[in-house]
Write an enzyme that holds these catalytic residues in place. Sequence first.
Site, PDB file in Angstrom:
ATOM      1  N   GLY A  41      37.552  61.011  28.045  1.00 42.64           N
ATOM      2  CA  GLY A  41      37.462  62.301  28.731  1.00 42.64           C
ATOM      3  C   GLY A  41      38.120  62.220  30.090  1.00 42.64           C
TER       4      GLY A  41
ATOM      5  N   GLY B 222      35.467  62.384  35.975  1.00 48.12           N
ATOM      6  CA  GLY B 222      34.338  63.246  36.302  1.00 48.12           C
ATOM      7  C   GLY B 222      33.605  63.771  35.094  1.00 48.12           C
TER       8      GLY B 222
ATOM      9  N   GLY C 141      31.586  62.097  33.206  1.00 50.34           N
ATOM     10  CA  GLY C 141      30.250  61.513  33.092  1.00 50.34           C
ATOM     11  C   GLY C 141      30.215  60.195  32.361  1.00 50.34           C
ATOM     12  N   LYS C 142      31.388  59.621  32.070  1.00 49.13           N
ATOM     13  CA  LYS C 142      31.426  58.387  31.279  1.00 49.13           C
ATOM     14  C   LYS C 142      30.767  57.230  32.039  1.00 49.13           C
ATOM     15  CE  LYS C 142      35.928  58.479  31.074  1.00 49.13           C
ATOM     16  NZ  LYS C 142      36.160  59.683  31.905  1.00 49.13           N
TER      17      LYS C 142
ATOM     18  N   GLU D  61      37.296  50.203  30.702  1.00 51.94           N
ATOM     19  CA  GLU D  61      38.746  49.989  30.676  1.00 51.94           C
ATOM     20  C   GLU D  61      39.059  48.548  31.080  1.00 51.94           C
ATOM     21  OE1 GLU D  61      41.625  50.822  29.093  1.00 51.94           O
ATOM     22  OE2 GLU D  61      41.195  52.845  29.739  1.00 51.94           O
TER      23      GLU D  61
END
Length: 574
Positions: A368, A371, A373-374, A497
């Site tokens: 996503g 920002g 929310g991950k 990541e």
Amino acid sequence: MLSWIWSYLRPYRWQVLGAFVALVFTAVMTLALGQGVRLLVDMVFSEGSLEGLEEALTVFLWLAAALSLGAYCRMYLVFWLGERAIADIRRDLYKHLVTLQPSFFEENLSGEIQSRVTTDTTLLQSVIGSSVSFALRNVLIFVGGLGLMVASNLKLSLIVLSVVPLVIFPLLFFGRKVRQLSRDSQGKVADVGAWAGETLQHIKVVQAFNGEQRVIDRFNHTVEDAFTVALRRVRQRALLVALVMVMVLGSVAGMLYIGGRDVLQGALTAGDLAAFIFYAIMVAGSLAAVTEVWGELQRAAGAADRLRELMATKPDICSPKEPVSLPAVAGRIRFDQVSFSYPSRPDQNALDNISLVIEPGERVALVGPSGAGKSTLFELLLRFHDPKSGQVLLDNYPLPDLALEQVRQRYALVPQQPILFSTSVYENLRYGSPEASDQDIKRAAIAAHADDFIQQMPDGYHSFLGEQGIKVSGGQRQRLAIARAILRDPRILLLDEATSALDAQSEHYVQQALDQLMEGRTTLIIAHRLATIAHVDRIVVMDKGRVIATGPHDELLSSSPLYRRLAELQFRSF
């Protein structure tokens, strides 16, 4: 402040008793010197006796030797207590700080907190190790000298005593001002340290943008603010000392006039007047000394207030008093209607009614825009925060019912910006498993494709990495973080990541290591580059704190406009 300090001195009551005995002894020996002065004047100067001179000097030397011995014991014990108490305060303060939730350190400057741990405790150390002892000694001399003055000549004593009430009021009035100014001064000093530390830590950015003069100007402004507050504090202390000296010396002058007249009239011997003057000077000196120390005590009280305020901060996140015993973790994660907003943005939900289940051994990628929310999901899993509503469950156990140590022991986190400590390679990797052997550490490094560059460092695995790992590149830091996670051998992997800073060749090897590591483990991957998540079982698409789509890559390309747009931006061939 003194009652709080006493709580740290109480365990060392025998040393405190020894210091107090030495303190009383030195005060008594100091006052006894007055009798030596009386003997010297009456038996030697008045009578002209050589034997009297030898006797008076012998007494004086014995008193001086006893006073020196007492002073040694007093100083050693008092400084020992000061060092010991401050060591305990620093230990408790640091122990408390590391239990506070990360949001506390986001809302408070790290430099300001470090100032409290170092500067404020150092100031308190000087007070416990010297000022309090000095003050108590002078109080004893004041009380003892006053008693001897009254016993030897009541009339002259009343003249000296008349000034005492005039000294007390300035002490109380100026003392309150000095305490507040001392607290403000310590805060300004902390600002100086915080700004200096931050700019020096990011010196490359400062120099890259030619910001040297800007940071110098701001630092100078902060220093001048600290100087201004400190000057106001010093002015108040100096005014207090000056007032006390004028009043004390004025009373001594009056006493000398009346006492001298009595000697001339034969109502008082010269030896008695000399002894009385000695005691008066001791009393006046001790009162002036207490006035000076009073300012130091007020300054220390300001530092103690800052320390106590920090130690009184209660952690928002803590283990329950009776935690549920967590059995062997299968690795099932469930977010049940979870909503959350950060304290700095209470009206803006970072997560909005999220419901999500990750089965044991499943590999799930979170995708996503920034920002979405991950990263917040990771923070809730690690229980850096608790949700505003809903529940986060690990193997069907709500996280607040479990001990924090038990929860976090099941995870291994590889952040996008790896954190390394100012120590050796070995010690950095050992954060993954403190009990790991050197061979285990090396195997983890090999698996993370880090062994080659470690071996090329001057001292190999014993090489010092510098502050925050500054001696290694971004890609090397990331491989060390992956090796640390491999060494932990967790049940649940959290990868933010984890290969973003690697070159193509290193990414290939590290991805192989991660694939092997993820076998049989629940894995959550925050992915910004979609090419890195081809191996996952499911992709969760998030936007504005909500889950808007889930499924495999091919299905999401057709069912989720947001995912398709993200994919098209990165891979036009899709």
